[in-house]
Design an enzyme around this catalytic site. Structure first.
Site, short mmCIF file in Angstrom:
data_model
loop_
_atom_site.label_atom_id
_atom_site.label_comp_id
_atom_site.label_asym_id
_atom_site.label_seq_id
_atom_site.Cartn_x
_atom_site.Cartn_y
_atom_site.Cartn_z
N TYR A 63 0.85 -1.21 0.00
CA TYR A 63 0.00 0.00 0.00
C TYR A 63 0.88 1.25 0.00
O TYR A 63 0.63 2.22 -0.73
CB TYR A 63 -0.93 -0.02 1.22
CG TYR A 63 -1.59 1.31 1.53
CD1 TYR A 63 -2.46 1.92 0.62
CD2 TYR A 63 -1.35 1.96 2.75
CE1 TYR A 63 -3.05 3.14 0.91
CE2 TYR A 63 -1.94 3.17 3.04
CZ TYR A 63 -2.79 3.76 2.12
OH TYR A 63 -3.37 4.98 2.42
N PRO A 116 -0.03 15.05 2.73
CA PRO A 116 -1.14 14.33 3.37
C PRO A 116 -1.09 12.86 2.98
O PRO A 116 -0.90 12.53 1.81
CB PRO A 116 -2.37 15.01 2.75
CG PRO A 116 -1.90 15.50 1.40
CD PRO A 116 -0.45 15.86 1.57
N ARG A 201 -4.59 0.30 -8.53
CA ARG A 201 -3.48 -0.15 -7.69
C ARG A 201 -3.37 -1.68 -7.70
O ARG A 201 -4.07 -2.37 -6.96
CB ARG A 201 -3.69 0.34 -6.24
CG ARG A 201 -4.09 1.81 -6.12
CD ARG A 201 -2.93 2.71 -5.80
NE ARG A 201 -3.34 4.12 -5.77
CZ ARG A 201 -3.65 4.81 -4.67
NH1 ARG A 201 -3.60 4.22 -3.48
NH2 ARG A 201 -3.98 6.08 -4.74
N LYS A 262 -3.80 20.41 -5.42
CA LYS A 262 -2.75 19.37 -5.38
C LYS A 262 -2.96 18.34 -6.48
O LYS A 262 -3.99 17.64 -6.50
CB LYS A 262 -2.76 18.67 -4.01
CG LYS A 262 -1.78 17.51 -3.88
CD LYS A 262 -1.76 16.94 -2.48
CE LYS A 262 -0.78 15.81 -2.31
NZ LYS A 262 -1.26 14.53 -2.88
N SER A 284 2.46 17.50 -8.74
CA SER A 284 2.46 16.18 -8.11
C SER A 284 1.76 15.17 -9.00
O SER A 284 0.76 15.50 -9.65
CB SER A 284 1.68 16.27 -6.78
OG SER A 284 1.41 14.97 -6.25
N HIS A 286 0.92 12.44 -7.32
CA HIS A 286 0.35 11.68 -6.21
C HIS A 286 1.27 10.50 -5.87
O HIS A 286 0.82 9.42 -5.51
CB HIS A 286 -1.05 11.20 -6.60
CG HIS A 286 -2.01 10.98 -5.47
ND1 HIS A 286 -3.16 11.72 -5.30
CD2 HIS A 286 -2.01 10.09 -4.45
CE1 HIS A 286 -3.81 11.28 -4.24
NE2 HIS A 286 -3.14 10.29 -3.70
N ASP A 317 5.85 17.60 -5.12
CA ASP A 317 6.14 16.30 -4.51
C ASP A 317 6.18 15.20 -5.57
O ASP A 317 5.95 15.45 -6.74
CB ASP A 317 5.18 15.96 -3.36
CG ASP A 317 3.79 15.50 -3.80
OD1 ASP A 317 3.60 15.03 -4.94
OD2 ASP A 317 2.86 15.61 -2.96
N ARG A 321 13.54 11.91 -2.43
CA ARG A 321 14.10 10.96 -1.46
C ARG A 321 15.33 11.47 -0.73
O ARG A 321 15.82 10.80 0.19
CB ARG A 321 14.46 9.64 -2.17
CG ARG A 321 13.25 8.90 -2.76
CD ARG A 321 12.27 8.39 -1.69
NE ARG A 321 11.11 7.75 -2.27
CZ ARG A 321 9.97 8.39 -2.59
NH1 ARG A 321 9.84 9.69 -2.37
NH2 ARG A 321 8.96 7.74 -3.12
N ARG A 341 6.32 9.66 0.94
CA ARG A 341 6.77 8.39 1.53
C ARG A 341 7.90 8.60 2.53
O ARG A 341 7.98 7.87 3.52
CB ARG A 341 7.17 7.41 0.43
CG ARG A 341 5.95 6.91 -0.40
CD ARG A 341 6.34 5.83 -1.37
NE ARG A 341 5.24 5.39 -2.23
CZ ARG A 341 4.83 6.00 -3.33
NH1 ARG A 341 5.42 7.13 -3.70
NH2 ARG A 341 3.84 5.51 -4.05
C1 LIG Z 1 0.29 5.81 1.94
C2 LIG Z 1 -0.05 7.06 1.19
C3 LIG Z 1 -1.30 7.62 1.36
C4 LIG Z 1 -1.63 8.79 0.68
N1 LIG Z 1 -2.85 9.38 0.89
C5 LIG Z 1 -3.13 10.55 0.28
C6 LIG Z 1 -4.35 11.23 0.56
O1 LIG Z 1 -5.18 10.77 1.35
N2 LIG Z 1 -4.59 12.39 -0.10
C7 LIG Z 1 -3.68 12.94 -0.98
O2 LIG Z 1 -3.92 14.00 -1.54
N3 LIG Z 1 -2.50 12.32 -1.24
C8 LIG Z 1 -2.21 11.16 -0.62
N4 LIG Z 1 -1.01 10.56 -0.87
C9 LIG Z 1 -0.04 11.20 -1.80
C10 LIG Z 1 0.93 12.12 -1.05
O3 LIG Z 1 0.27 13.25 -0.54
C11 LIG Z 1 2.05 12.62 -1.98
O4 LIG Z 1 1.50 13.28 -3.10
C12 LIG Z 1 2.98 11.51 -2.46
O5 LIG Z 1 3.24 10.59 -1.43
C13 LIG Z 1 4.28 12.11 -2.97
O6 LIG Z 1 5.11 11.18 -3.54
P1 LIG Z 1 6.33 10.47 -2.77
O7 LIG Z 1 5.71 9.53 -1.81
O8 LIG Z 1 7.07 9.80 -3.87
O9 LIG Z 1 7.11 11.55 -2.08
C14 LIG Z 1 -0.68 9.39 -0.21
C15 LIG Z 1 0.58 8.81 -0.35
C16 LIG Z 1 0.91 7.66 0.34
C17 LIG Z 1 2.29 7.08 0.17
O1 LIG Z 2 -3.60 6.15 -1.16
C1 LIG Z 2 -3.66 7.28 -1.65
O2 LIG Z 2 -2.77 7.70 -2.42
C2 LIG Z 2 -4.77 8.18 -1.39
O3 LIG Z 2 -4.81 9.25 -1.95
C3 LIG Z 2 -5.87 7.82 -0.47
C4 LIG Z 2 -7.14 8.36 -0.70
C5 LIG Z 2 -8.19 8.03 0.17
C6 LIG Z 2 -7.96 7.19 1.22
C7 LIG Z 2 -6.70 6.70 1.46
C8 LIG Z 2 -5.64 7.01 0.62
#
Ligand SMILES: Cc1cc2nc3c(=O)[nH]c(=O)nc-3n(C[C@H](O)[C@H](O)[C@H](O)COP(=O)(O)O)c2cc1C
Ligand SMILES: O=C(O)C(=O)c1ccccc1
Length: 391
Positions: A63, A116, A201, A262, A284, A286, A317, A321, A341
């Protein structure tokens, strides 16, 4: 699920400190001079990630680590950084580079915020409570997710004087959620515009990943299990109508808070977001978790920064790293960088301490690189500080 109201009793960083044995070995001659600071705790970001991945169950690792589709975007986010070098500037006399800056009026000790991330309690009982405390200690800021394990209010209470931004998904509940964030003292909203539905995913599918939805329901207090399941479906865009820019402009305009878009990767999207009233953009993809194949976030940054032309602030983002990566993103047009991450690794490895150490190590490397590149302050960084490597 774990009782999220009680703080973790055992800090994994303390239980399994990788520096512990090395430190014990050094204790005998600790009085002598050393080449590197022999402090306890994590010595490098790689140690933090290794410990994090060791401690999580395989489905949670997937995940966290996984991208969407064939994960071409996940790979591209990293190779994009490999194509840039930093231009050294010898003998520039920079010995105390300044990292302080601000974002949307929020003062920051370094150009960093934590991204977030939902389901934070899957990584550590403290979740975003620990992340908020770490940011408060570091002089950086949290973007608190809507789909997190704790409510916006609970996170705000945890670090009352810290700067905070609330992340929201643009669906029907937007007005109510935005009002709550405003009441709880959040200074801006971060609207995730790249998630009308969750990305494809594959790893989660293969694992039949089925976490306790409570980990994502911190903002759904009082809801019963079916309601939470329905909320989750809506969040993932499985049942809710997706919004467009006009709808977002109207709702965000009514909420009385500045907002950040975002998930912008093109000049066109930047233009639409600015027209809709965004005060800042997050370049981003994401973390490669949504559209695949999508542009690498770093490849999209110059185009978006150019289109924005100084009208709005730019956050970045996806794929960051190291502290050197932060330097490169700032040079190519970002004002601040979000740790995704990287922040999760810190949280999983050691709760508040782990996130704090992560931010510290990123800043330490950023400062080192600034000295070697002869850049006195983060505000001076520009395209002249980096060079595209020949293929
Ligand atoms: C486990 C996980 C959960 C995430 N949940 C959200 C979320 O709820 N909302 C959101 O806008 N982005 C979410 N993201 C994306 C992050 O905000 C961010 O854009 C992303 O992790 C950046 O990439 P990087 O992990 O390579 O630094 C999530 C990322 C991860 C790894
Ligand atoms: O996993 C994610 O990247 C994410 O954006 C997300 C969205 C809703 C619930 C949990 C994670």
């Amino acid at each position: 699920m774990t009782d999220l109201s009680t703080p973790a009793t055992t800090d994994p960083a303390l239980r399994a400190d990788p520096a512990e044995s090395a430190e014990a070995a050094l204790r005998a001659d600790a009085a002598g001079p050393t080449m590197y600071p022999q402090e306890s705790g994590f010595a490098a970001l790689g140690e933090i990630r290794d410990l994090a991945l060791q401690q999580l169950s395989p489905d949670v690792v997937d995940y966290l680590e996984g991208g969407a589709g064939a994960e071409a975007t996940l790979r591209a986010n990293r190779t994009a950084f490999d194509r840039w070098a930093i231009r050294p500037r010898p003998m520039s006399g920079v010995s105390a580079p300044a990292t302080a800056t601000s974002f949307l009026g929020i003062p920051l000790a370094a150009p960093l915020l934590t991204a977030p991330f939902g389901g934070d309690g899957l990584f550590h009982d403290g979740g975003h409570l620990a992340v908020a405390r770490a940011n408060a200690a570091c002089g950086t800021a949290s973007i608190v997710p809507e789909a997190g394990s704790y409510s916006y209010e609970r996170v705000a209470e945890e670090a009352p004087r810290a700067a905070r931004i609330a992340q929201l998904h643009p669906f029907d509940h937007f007005g109510e959620r935005a009002a709550r964030a405003k009441r709880a003292g959040y200074s801006a909203l971060c609207v995730t515009v790249d998630c009308p539905t969750a990305g494809f995913r594959v790893r989660n599918r293969v694992n039949r990943f089925n976490p306790d939805l409570g980990y994502f329901a911190g903002n759904n207090e009082g809801a019963d299990a079916p309601q939470v399941a329905e909320m989750f479906e809506r969040l993932l865009g499985l049942s809710a109508p997706a919004w467009d820019w006009a709808r977002l402009a109207e709702a965000a305009g009514r909420c009385g808070l500045p907002w950040i878009a975002k998930g912008v990767l093109t000049a066109e999207a930047a233009e639409r977001a600015i027209e809709a009233g965004a005060c800042a953009l997050v370049v981003s993809n994401h973390g490669a978790r949504q559209l695949d194949p999508a542009p690498a976030s770093l490849d999209a940054l110059p185009e978006v920064a150019e289109a924005a032309a100084g009208r709005v602030e730019i956050a970045f983002d996806s794929g960051v790293r190291t502290g050197a990566d932060v330097f490169t993103a700032l040079a190519l047009g970002a004002d601040v960088v979000l740790l995704g991450r990287l922040a999760v690794y810190g949280l999983a490895a050691g709760g508040e301490v782990g996130v704090r150490r992560t931010v510290e190590l990123v800043v330490e490397e950023l400062r080192t690189v600034m000295m070697l590149a002869g850049v006195a302050s983060v505000g001076e960084l520009g395209p002249r500080d980096v060079l595209r490597r020949p293929r």
